[in-house]
Design an enzyme around this catalytic site. Structure first.
Site, PDB file in Angstrom:
ATOM      1  N   GLU A  25      32.462 -12.245 -17.449  1.00 27.92           N
ATOM      2  CA  GLU A  25      32.892 -13.553 -16.938  1.00 27.92           C
ATOM      3  C   GLU A  25      31.961 -14.094 -15.843  1.00 27.92           C
ATOM      4  O   GLU A  25      32.326 -15.032 -15.129  1.00 27.92           O
ATOM      5  CB  GLU A  25      34.317 -13.458 -16.417  1.00 27.92           C
ATOM      6  CG  GLU A  25      35.329 -13.106 -17.490  1.00 27.92           C
ATOM      7  CD  GLU A  25      36.744 -13.040 -16.963  1.00 27.92           C
ATOM      8  OE1 GLU A  25      37.324 -14.101 -16.694  1.00 27.92           O
ATOM      9  OE2 GLU A  25      37.273 -11.920 -16.800  1.00 27.92           O
ATOM     10  N   SER A 154      39.328 -14.233 -19.832  1.00 25.41           N
ATOM     11  CA  SER A 154      38.669 -15.412 -20.415  1.00 25.41           C
ATOM     12  C   SER A 154      38.590 -15.374 -21.932  1.00 25.41           C
ATOM     13  O   SER A 154      37.667 -15.913 -22.530  1.00 25.41           O
ATOM     14  CB  SER A 154      37.266 -15.600 -19.822  1.00 25.41           C
ATOM     15  OG  SER A 154      37.363 -15.955 -18.463  1.00 25.41           O
ATOM     16  N   TYR A 224      36.722 -23.563 -20.963  1.00 23.38           N
ATOM     17  CA  TYR A 224      35.724 -23.875 -19.936  1.00 23.38           C
ATOM     18  C   TYR A 224      34.754 -24.998 -20.260  1.00 23.38           C
ATOM     19  O   TYR A 224      34.123 -25.539 -19.357  1.00 23.38           O
ATOM     20  CB  TYR A 224      34.931 -22.606 -19.605  1.00 23.38           C
ATOM     21  CG  TYR A 224      35.804 -21.510 -19.073  1.00 23.38           C
ATOM     22  CD1 TYR A 224      36.406 -21.615 -17.817  1.00 23.38           C
ATOM     23  CD2 TYR A 224      36.056 -20.373 -19.832  1.00 23.38           C
ATOM     24  CE1 TYR A 224      37.225 -20.608 -17.333  1.00 23.38           C
ATOM     25  CE2 TYR A 224      36.878 -19.357 -19.348  1.00 23.38           C
ATOM     26  CZ  TYR A 224      37.456 -19.489 -18.106  1.00 23.38           C
ATOM     27  OH  TYR A 224      38.269 -18.495 -17.626  1.00 23.38           O
ATOM     28  N   ARG A 263      48.085 -16.494 -11.227  1.00 23.07           N
ATOM     29  CA  ARG A 263      48.494 -17.424 -12.278  1.00 23.07           C
ATOM     30  C   ARG A 263      48.914 -16.636 -13.506  1.00 23.07           C
ATOM     31  O   ARG A 263      48.165 -15.795 -14.001  1.00 23.07           O
ATOM     32  CB  ARG A 263      47.336 -18.356 -12.646  1.00 23.07           C
ATOM     33  CG  ARG A 263      47.764 -19.603 -13.417  1.00 23.07           C
ATOM     34  CD  ARG A 263      46.594 -20.279 -14.113  1.00 23.07           C
ATOM     35  NE  ARG A 263      46.247 -19.549 -15.331  1.00 23.07           N
ATOM     36  CZ  ARG A 263      45.046 -19.056 -15.586  1.00 23.07           C
ATOM     37  NH1 ARG A 263      44.070 -19.183 -14.702  1.00 23.07           N
ATOM     38  NH2 ARG A 263      44.818 -18.400 -16.716  1.00 23.07           N
ATOM     39  N   ASP A 265      50.179 -16.443 -17.495  1.00 27.94           N
ATOM     40  CA  ASP A 265      50.133 -17.130 -18.779  1.00 27.94           C
ATOM     41  C   ASP A 265      51.381 -16.749 -19.570  1.00 27.94           C
ATOM     42  O   ASP A 265      51.760 -15.573 -19.620  1.00 27.94           O
ATOM     43  CB  ASP A 265      48.876 -16.738 -19.547  1.00 27.94           C
ATOM     44  CG  ASP A 265      47.603 -17.164 -18.818  1.00 27.94           C
ATOM     45  OD1 ASP A 265      47.658 -18.166 -18.087  1.00 27.94           O
ATOM     46  OD2 ASP A 265      46.575 -16.474 -18.975  1.00 27.94           O
ATOM     47  N   GLU A 279      50.147 -12.322 -19.294  1.00 25.88           N
ATOM     48  CA  GLU A 279      49.317 -11.629 -18.313  1.00 25.88           C
ATOM     49  C   GLU A 279      49.348 -12.362 -16.984  1.00 25.88           C
ATOM     50  O   GLU A 279      49.777 -13.517 -16.900  1.00 25.88           O
ATOM     51  CB  GLU A 279      47.878 -11.492 -18.800  1.00 25.88           C
ATOM     52  CG  GLU A 279      47.155 -12.805 -19.040  1.00 25.88           C
ATOM     53  CD  GLU A 279      45.734 -12.583 -19.538  1.00 25.88           C
ATOM     54  OE1 GLU A 279      44.834 -12.451 -18.695  1.00 25.88           O
ATOM     55  OE2 GLU A 279      45.543 -12.558 -20.780  1.00 25.88           O
ATOM     56  N   ASN A 281      46.798 -13.364 -13.767  1.00 30.10           N
ATOM     57  CA  ASN A 281      45.427 -13.473 -13.260  1.00 30.10           C
ATOM     58  C   ASN A 281      45.479 -13.469 -11.740  1.00 30.10           C
ATOM     59  O   ASN A 281      46.102 -14.347 -11.138  1.00 30.10           O
ATOM     60  CB  ASN A 281      44.794 -14.765 -13.754  1.00 30.10           C
ATOM     61  CG  ASN A 281      44.775 -14.860 -15.262  1.00 30.10           C
ATOM     62  OD1 ASN A 281      43.912 -14.293 -15.912  1.00 30.10           O
ATOM     63  ND2 ASN A 281      45.737 -15.568 -15.833  1.00 30.10           N
ATOM     64  N   GLY A 285      40.458 -18.903 -12.166  1.00 32.68           N
ATOM     65  CA  GLY A 285      39.284 -19.751 -12.156  1.00 32.68           C
ATOM     66  C   GLY A 285      39.442 -20.934 -11.213  1.00 32.68           C
ATOM     67  O   GLY A 285      40.546 -21.419 -10.962  1.00 32.68           O
TER      68      GLY A 285
END
Length: 324
Positions: A25, A154, A224, A263, A265, A279, A281, A285
């Site tokens: 990443e 990612s 992205y 964060r 998901d 998951e 994070n 990002g």
């Protein structure tokens, strides 16, 4: 609206924005880090770029850095290793501590903790390198399936499997990234994400973002680089449903022992509107396409204010007085 914090910029000292690194990443991290660096410098913070794949970490201490904003993603940045190094150096850093970072990076351990706390996660099986038999998986979990590395981000190495003949290649791809491969039922429905700021009892969720990617394929390109993915904030979900997801995400965050920010998901199953945690994070990002800034903006917290708030909350697992 999110409460605004009065922050003494001068008291933050010399700041290293850790970006780049050696994980898959790296390109995303460089984008995140550059955004954070510009935001902090624009507010008068004495902030500097620092790429740990190009410099020795001892330079942080030698050059007098007083705190670090971790804009690294993936291995050696988000998985507890960088956090452990900064603990040893005694330099406060943003985000979760060593244990929470390590656990959240590992999708297998994350699911085990969430399951033990009674939180909803997709059914799944873990395969280990050297024992990657897949013939039984469609009967056990059904189709479609999601196949992914246990410790990667990612969407690297992730495949949506719709036919039994695709399984072997999907598992082989995921195994290139990690020795453990997660195969789990594909929750068919809507994908959403929800960020959390703070720690413990003070942790609070930001608004939910509903993600609409072309063909339902929210892969690296659509995360992205593509402008075709839609991010809906307000989410458009019924108020009770959004509140339920926010409550679930804060629970998930606290179970893992996260702090600073994170964060989660989530997939909402179409047939019964049941949300499932995918998951967490712990170093999300911060690019122009990233979701935490979008959610923060919805409650009146600008990108710049968000960066400053996260930096001001930088801390250590071990209180500085015990390091003296």
């Amino acid at each position: 609206m999110m409460e605004q914090m009065a922050i003494d910029v001068g008291a933050l000292g010399k700041v290293a924005v850790l970006m780049g690194g050696s994980s898959a990443e790296r390109p995303v991290s460089l984008m995140s880090g550059q955004g954070v660096l510009e935001a902090l410098c624009g507010q008068g913070v004495d902030a500097h770029a620092f790429d740990p794949s190009e410099r020795d970490l001892s330079d942080l201490k030698r050059e007098g850095f007083e705190r670090c904003f971790i804009a690294l993603h993936g291995r050696h940045g988000e998985d507890g290793t960088m956090q452990g190094a900064l603990e040893m150096l005694g330099i406060p850093y943003t985000g979760s501590g060593v244990m929470a970072s390590a656990i959240a990076m590992d999708k297998v351990m994350t699911k085990r903790l969430w399951q033990s706390a009674g939180l909803p996660v997709p059914r799944g099986v873990v395969l280990h390198r050297g024992a990657l038999a897949v013939d039984h998986l469609p009967d056990e979990l059904g189709l479609p399936l999601i196949v992914k590395p246990a410790r990667e981000g990612s969407s690297f190495g992730v495949t949506r499997v719709t036919e039994p003949g695709q399984l072997a290649a999907a598992v082989a791809l995921a195994a290139q990234y990690d020795s453990a491969v997660v195969c789990e039922e594909c929750i068919v429905g809507e994908e959403v994400t929800c960020a959390v700021l703070g720690e413990g009892a003070a942790a609070r969720s930001l608004p939910v973002i509903r993600i609409q990617a072309p063909g339902g394929n929210y892969d690296f390109e659509h995360k992205y680089h593509s402008d075709d993915t839609r991010y809906l904030c307000p989410s458009g979900l019924p108020e009770a449903e959004e509140t339920n997801i926010q409550h679930l995400v804060v629970q998930a965050y606290r179970v893992l022992g996260c702090r600073g920010w994170g964060r989660a998901d989530i997939m909402i199953r179409a047939r019964d509107r049941q949300p499932f945690l995918l998951e967490m994070n712990t170093s999300p990002g911060m690019t122009s396409h990233s979701l935490v800034p979008k959610s923060a903006q919805a409650v009146g917290l600008s990108y710049e204010a968000l960066c400053l708030r996260l930096l001001a909350a930088a801390t250590l697992d071990t209180p500085p007085r015990l390091l003296a």
